[in-house]
Design a protein around this motif. Structure first.
Motif, mmCIF file in Angstrom:
data_model
loop_
_atom_site.group_PDB
_atom_site.id
_atom_site.type_symbol
_atom_site.label_atom_id
_atom_site.label_comp_id
_atom_site.label_asym_id
_atom_site.label_seq_id
_atom_site.Cartn_x
_atom_site.Cartn_y
_atom_site.Cartn_z
ATOM 1 N N GLY A 157 -2.819 -0.935 4.029
ATOM 2 C CA GLY A 157 -3.976 -1.165 4.896
ATOM 3 C C GLY A 157 -3.623 -1.635 6.301
ATOM 4 O O GLY A 157 -4.485 -1.716 7.170
ATOM 5 N N ALA A 200 -13.686 -0.999 3.556
ATOM 6 C CA ALA A 200 -12.947 -2.147 4.082
ATOM 7 C C ALA A 200 -13.895 -3.146 4.738
ATOM 8 O O ALA A 200 -13.478 -3.994 5.527
ATOM 9 C CB ALA A 200 -11.911 -1.670 5.091
ATOM 10 N N ASP A 221 -5.673 -5.200 9.350
ATOM 11 C CA ASP A 221 -5.093 -5.115 8.010
ATOM 12 C C ASP A 221 -6.249 -4.934 7.031
ATOM 13 O O ASP A 221 -6.923 -5.892 6.678
ATOM 14 C CB ASP A 221 -4.269 -6.362 7.700
ATOM 15 C CG ASP A 221 -3.360 -6.131 6.492
ATOM 16 O OD1 ASP A 221 -3.440 -5.034 5.886
ATOM 17 O OD2 ASP A 221 -2.581 -7.036 6.157
ATOM 18 N N LEU A 222 -6.465 -3.694 6.650
ATOM 19 C CA LEU A 222 -7.614 -3.393 5.785
ATOM 20 C C LEU A 222 -7.296 -3.750 4.347
ATOM 21 O O LEU A 222 -6.183 -3.550 3.869
ATOM 22 C CB LEU A 222 -7.974 -1.919 5.891
ATOM 23 C CG LEU A 222 -8.196 -1.385 7.305
ATOM 24 C CD1 LEU A 222 -8.670 0.061 7.247
ATOM 25 C CD2 LEU A 222 -9.198 -2.241 8.067
ATOM 26 N N ARG A 223 -8.298 -4.287 3.692
ATOM 27 C CA ARG A 223 -8.149 -4.754 2.318
ATOM 28 C C ARG A 223 -7.994 -3.549 1.385
ATOM 29 O O ARG A 223 -8.871 -2.704 1.291
ATOM 30 C CB ARG A 223 -9.422 -5.534 1.991
ATOM 31 C CG ARG A 223 -9.458 -6.200 0.682
ATOM 32 C CD ARG A 223 -10.831 -6.902 0.536
ATOM 33 N NE ARG A 223 -11.162 -7.036 -0.865
ATOM 34 C CZ ARG A 223 -10.739 -8.052 -1.632
ATOM 35 N NH1 ARG A 223 -10.001 -9.005 -1.109
ATOM 36 N NH2 ARG A 223 -11.062 -8.109 -2.916
ATOM 37 N N THR A 270 -7.283 -3.712 -1.989
ATOM 38 C CA THR A 270 -7.393 -4.024 -3.415
ATOM 39 C C THR A 270 -8.111 -2.896 -4.147
ATOM 40 O O THR A 270 -9.153 -2.438 -3.699
ATOM 41 C CB THR A 270 -8.211 -5.315 -3.596
ATOM 42 O OG1 THR A 270 -7.771 -6.252 -2.621
ATOM 43 C CG2 THR A 270 -8.049 -5.874 -4.990
ATOM 44 N N ARG A 301 -10.614 -1.106 -6.575
ATOM 45 C CA ARG A 301 -11.968 -1.556 -6.939
ATOM 46 C C ARG A 301 -12.594 -0.664 -8.008
ATOM 47 O O ARG A 301 -12.385 0.540 -8.018
ATOM 48 C CB ARG A 301 -12.859 -1.620 -5.694
ATOM 49 C CG ARG A 301 -12.879 -0.347 -4.895
ATOM 50 C CD ARG A 301 -13.467 -0.535 -3.484
ATOM 51 N NE ARG A 301 -13.626 0.755 -2.823
ATOM 52 C CZ ARG A 301 -12.654 1.370 -2.140
ATOM 53 N NH1 ARG A 301 -11.450 0.829 -2.000
ATOM 54 N NH2 ARG A 301 -12.876 2.549 -1.594
ATOM 55 N N ARG A 306 -9.171 3.012 -4.299
ATOM 56 C CA ARG A 306 -8.348 2.090 -3.501
ATOM 57 C C ARG A 306 -8.263 2.683 -2.109
ATOM 58 O O ARG A 306 -7.873 3.839 -1.945
ATOM 59 C CB ARG A 306 -6.959 1.952 -4.098
ATOM 60 C CG ARG A 306 -6.038 1.085 -3.250
ATOM 61 C CD ARG A 306 -4.702 0.803 -3.930
ATOM 62 N NE ARG A 306 -3.918 -0.091 -3.097
ATOM 63 C CZ ARG A 306 -2.857 0.283 -2.375
ATOM 64 N NH1 ARG A 306 -2.431 1.537 -2.406
ATOM 65 N NH2 ARG A 306 -2.226 -0.591 -1.614
#
Lengths: 578, 578
Positions: B423, B447, B467-469, B471, B473, B492
């Motif tokens: 990200g 994001a 900085d894109l998340r 995680t 999901r 993701r």
């Protein structure tokens, strides 16, 4: 014997149409005469009978077969119009027996799609019906000339028809005439198939069961009506040739098809594309095709398998298919017909005038450019008494509980019941020979299964009775049926129920049902507890679950076969569980 | 400007292919050159180029368009083979500008299915590409003659093409030449449609969007590629004529289509029959059609709507469609292609040699009798840099995060990122004019959404970063999507993931996933906790639930676009919840 299927062997022996009288009740209430009249009118109106008189040709390449299916219906019901139609078609038969209004100029030039042999199949079945119902006649003579022509043309060589049908017709003609060539011709058609015998087509050879030989197939596949008509013929062949392996094989193909490729209603066909079976577990309620003719074909196959094996599982499926597909085809007034029988309709059909597109799921149509279903229903209903019971030297076997009077070999029984609405039934002996007779009755799996048997020397007037449990029941799908996950359906007796919602009120995409509370019977309908949610559209329909408010309602369900008789509506059989 | 779409108005202004250099990373890794070579080889092999030289005609009625789409790709990449192909097709152009290898003997005799105007559309787009990439040339001159011929033939009268495409091509030609007749011709084609302008067909007029006028339509419907190409032209027309109502209308049609008729991958098309949209909420994962070309068309439409409105929701969908449909089309080696992109495959595809049937979902094929997808990917990938960013007087707008160097009006920025795998992204200014410049970056909805904006007088070397998340999901479907009830999927970043199971081990019809445990990233893949059950077939798959044993497993998921690169396998995106 005046029955459409009269095997030379097998466990059970059918009774003829004239041995069973349907008394007032569900089976008798089917609008057989109206459908025959309706088809007769329409076949005149759209010019499909006139095709035989040299009028400019109208209709699809298989339209001759609609005339023949209607004639078969007329043969079973001793309709005097049969002779008129026979005169009409006789004028078109060529000296060598060839008879087809479409392809005379280019005989057998397109076996894949031409349907010439398919049309002969229905012609032969009509002739067989005349022979069995009336002992013969002009039609039957014409039919033998046509069948001899087919044997002459196809006995040696490789051809088969793109649409199976002639195979079972030829075997039935053999059963009437005992002329071995008809059986042999059918055997060759069956054995050639899948070698392959036809050209490849865009839909693939599985479409017309020419992908693998029938003795190597594991499941029914491709175009459903084609697949099931072929399977009927294979059962017939197995019985006539006493080929136990071949019968076992069809039984296994049927088993897998029923376990993995059949909808709750008994409907078969999951794809509009190719009017075909889907893969195992591909059973979408909304795009279910479940052609009415496929229901008829499955009913025919189940009947043959029941006669051949005596296994009541075939009568179970026949019953399910009869009540929830075949009986759903016609409108209550017998004047319009479903082509497809999906288990969910999200958008209410639009009323159209004139001839409708072929496969609209939402509303019945009076006629279609492909109008195979009305005439198929006509001939099936015309012969319906023949499906109720069988007879042996030992007695009578009742396979389907409906109000009727059944007679075999001096043993006459009246069945008094209000099935499918009430589970009580009384079987009263009207007449009996003075020796031990066994009266048996299939108990459907939904009623616990098994067979009730009463063996005695009967006195006229004597009665036995059963009372089948008619409590409505929640039904869950196998978890491998992805399209039905999280849903339940309601059945009662042999009937599948559905929610039908005029103007989509309540909105059937927004309901969930409460399975902790038992469904309640209200007259012919059922009520369940449900909730309607107020979900609103999100810009993107995937993500974390949205919170919605819900409102409790009582949801009315009606028998699936009755749906679509009350104007445009949405409908669903499978109900999301709350 | 060397971009496929250069509107005269709208909120954002595109950058050309030459203003953006893709640096090593996901976008640059797409096998553009290989696909162009592959298409060039195949078009030779199957005779679709030779059709222009008078060789016996081969291929479907629209095969000319594959040559043109390949030529468009070559124009963007300055491929010298473009001139050779131009000479080939030029020999077939008639003196009045007419050019078609199929219909010369019976021009415009079948507007419903003939695809003549459709083929001109792709020809014109190739000519526009040459004009924009190289300032003109022989192809461009030929194209103008063809377009003038079309205007001459169709300006007055009622005809439209059964397959929309020429409309947007003519508008682009207008944008290059400023000749009003091209815009007017496009406008008339668009306005005639739905009046109706074409004959009725068995699939119904909605198939080619001739059911209602575009200004009265509420949603995209019918054949997906046709519907989306038409919508592209409508956006173009709205922009060129400054018709805000018309633009609003397409936006509403898009909104409902995205909210109710779009698969998780961004794929559109729920029916094999008619290659069409289904009804609202009809989104079956197994029978999802999601034609690769429909992905390309949706990407083109999103781009146009983004340029016209500046609304980042269009870039969100473009991103989803790009990563999960368009990028899924070609094999990793660029030598075989999916035609359909379903979200579930129950039966592993069979490896076949030679030209494959058109719509097999399980395996990519090198070529098909309908081979629209490879050439459509070729031209899309060839112009891909033009989709990354836009420029205005105020600065630069980055819409898609991928490693690239972007330049506009003396302002050059290098984007350093490992999207879609990581990200983090750094935007480094390489060159900047000595005045306030706004650098903006779309933050995808996954994001958190929004737009990052940095406004300053930049010094070369200066950096900003995000900085894109990333995680993984769990995603749930709207409860109205019946086919997905009880299932979840994993995403993701911009990627949708799927389970792919060679030899169906583990059996994907028997898994359930445990959503109480978070998915774990393992390199480019994801692992989730799941169970496999041991369900056995029951004779009838409906009834009370069967008890089964389950065994816990760790289930590996891979990015959907990578599936089908490891041999025959089953696959599913939507995973039943345990």
């Amino acid at each position: 014997m005046d029955s459409p299927v009269v095997p030379s062997g097998g466990v059970l022996t059918p009774l003829g149409v004239s041995s069973v009288r349907l008394n007032p009740g569900f089976w008798a209430s089917l609008p057989t005469e109206t459908i025959i009249d309706h088809c007769h009118e329409w076949i005149g109106r759209v010019g499909w009978a006139a095709n035989f008189t040299g009028a400019p040709r109208r209709g699809r390449e298989f339209s001759d077969s609609e005339v023949y299916k209607l004639m078969e219906a007329m043969a079973w019901t001793h309709d005097p119009r049969l002779d008129e139609l026979t005169s009409v078609i006789a004028g078109a038969q060529e000296p060598d027996g060839y008879l087809n209004t479409k392809w005379g100029h280019a005989r057998y030039s397109d076996l894949e799609w031409g349907h010439e042999l398919y049309c002969y199949g229905h012609l032969i079945q009509a002739g067989v019906a005349q022979a069995r119902a009336s002992g013969g006649g002009e039609l039957f003579e014409l039919v033998k000339r046509a069948a001899d022509h087919v044997c002459h043309m196809f006995m040696n060589g490789r051809g088969v028809c793109g649409h199976p049908e002639i195979e079972m017709a030829l075997i039935e003609l053999y059963r009437v005439t005992r002329a071995e060539r008809y059986l042999e011709m059918a055997r060759r058609f069956i054995d050639r198939r899948g070698t392959p015998a036809l050209a490849d087509i865009e839909l693939g050879r599985a479409y017309f069961q020419d992908d693998v030989p029938v003795r190597k197939a594991e499941v029914f596949r491709g175009h459903v009506v084609r697949a099931l008509y072929l399977a009927c013929a294979v059962v017939d062949l197995a019985v006539e040739t006493n080929d136990r392996d071949l019968l076992d094989l069809v039984e296994r193909q049927w088993e897998r098809t029923v376990a993995r490729r059949t909808h709750l209603t008994g409907g078969m066909g999951s794809r509009h594309n190719g009017e075909s079976f889907g893969e195992d577990w591909e059973l979408p309620p909304d795009r279910a095709y479940n052609e009415t003719c496929a229901g008829v074909a499955s009913f025919m196959l189940s009947h043959r398998l029941l006669l051949a094996t005596g296994n009541r599982r075939y009568a179970d499926l026949a019953e399910r298919t009869f009540y929830n597909v075949v009986a759903a085809g016609p409108a209550l007034d017998g004047r319009s017909f479903f082509y497809t029988n999906p288990l969910q309709v999200r958008v209410a059909g639009e009323v159209t005038s004139g001839v409708s597109p072929r496969a609209d799921g939402g509303l019945r149509a009076s006629w279609r450019s492909v109008s195979c279903c009305p005439t198929n229903l006509a001939r099936t209903f015309a012969a319906l008494p023949a499906y109720v019971a069988t007879g042996t030297d030992a007695g009578l076997q009742i396979h389907h509980l409906t109000a009727a009077r059944v007679e075999h070999d001096g043993f006459a029984v009246e069945v008094d019941t209000e099935m499918p609405w009430q589970g009580a039934a009384t079987l009263r002996v009207l007449r009996a020979p003075d020796r031990l007779r066994v009266l048996s009755l299939r108990l459907p799996t939904w009623a616990g299964g098994g067979t009730a048997e009463w063996s005695r020397v009967w006195t006229p007037g004597e009665e036995v009775s059963v009372d089948l449990r008619m409590t409505p029941r929640w039904v869950e799908p196998d978890p491998r049926i992805d399209a039905l996950r999280g849903c339940v359906a309601v059945e009662r007796g042999p009937l599948v129920y559905c929610a039908e919602s005029p103007a989509d009120q309540p909105p059937l995409t927004r309901i969930t049902v409460d399975t902790s509370r038992a469904p309640e019977v209200v007259d012919e309908e059922i009520e369940v507890s449900a909730c309607v949610d107020s979900a609103e559209d999100r810009p993107w329909p995937y993500g974390p679950p949205a919170r919605t408010e819900t409102e409790p309602i009582r949801l009315r369900l009606r028998p699936y076969h009755q749906w679509g008789n009350h104007g445009p509506a949405t409908m669903r059989v499978w109900l999301p569980q709350g």
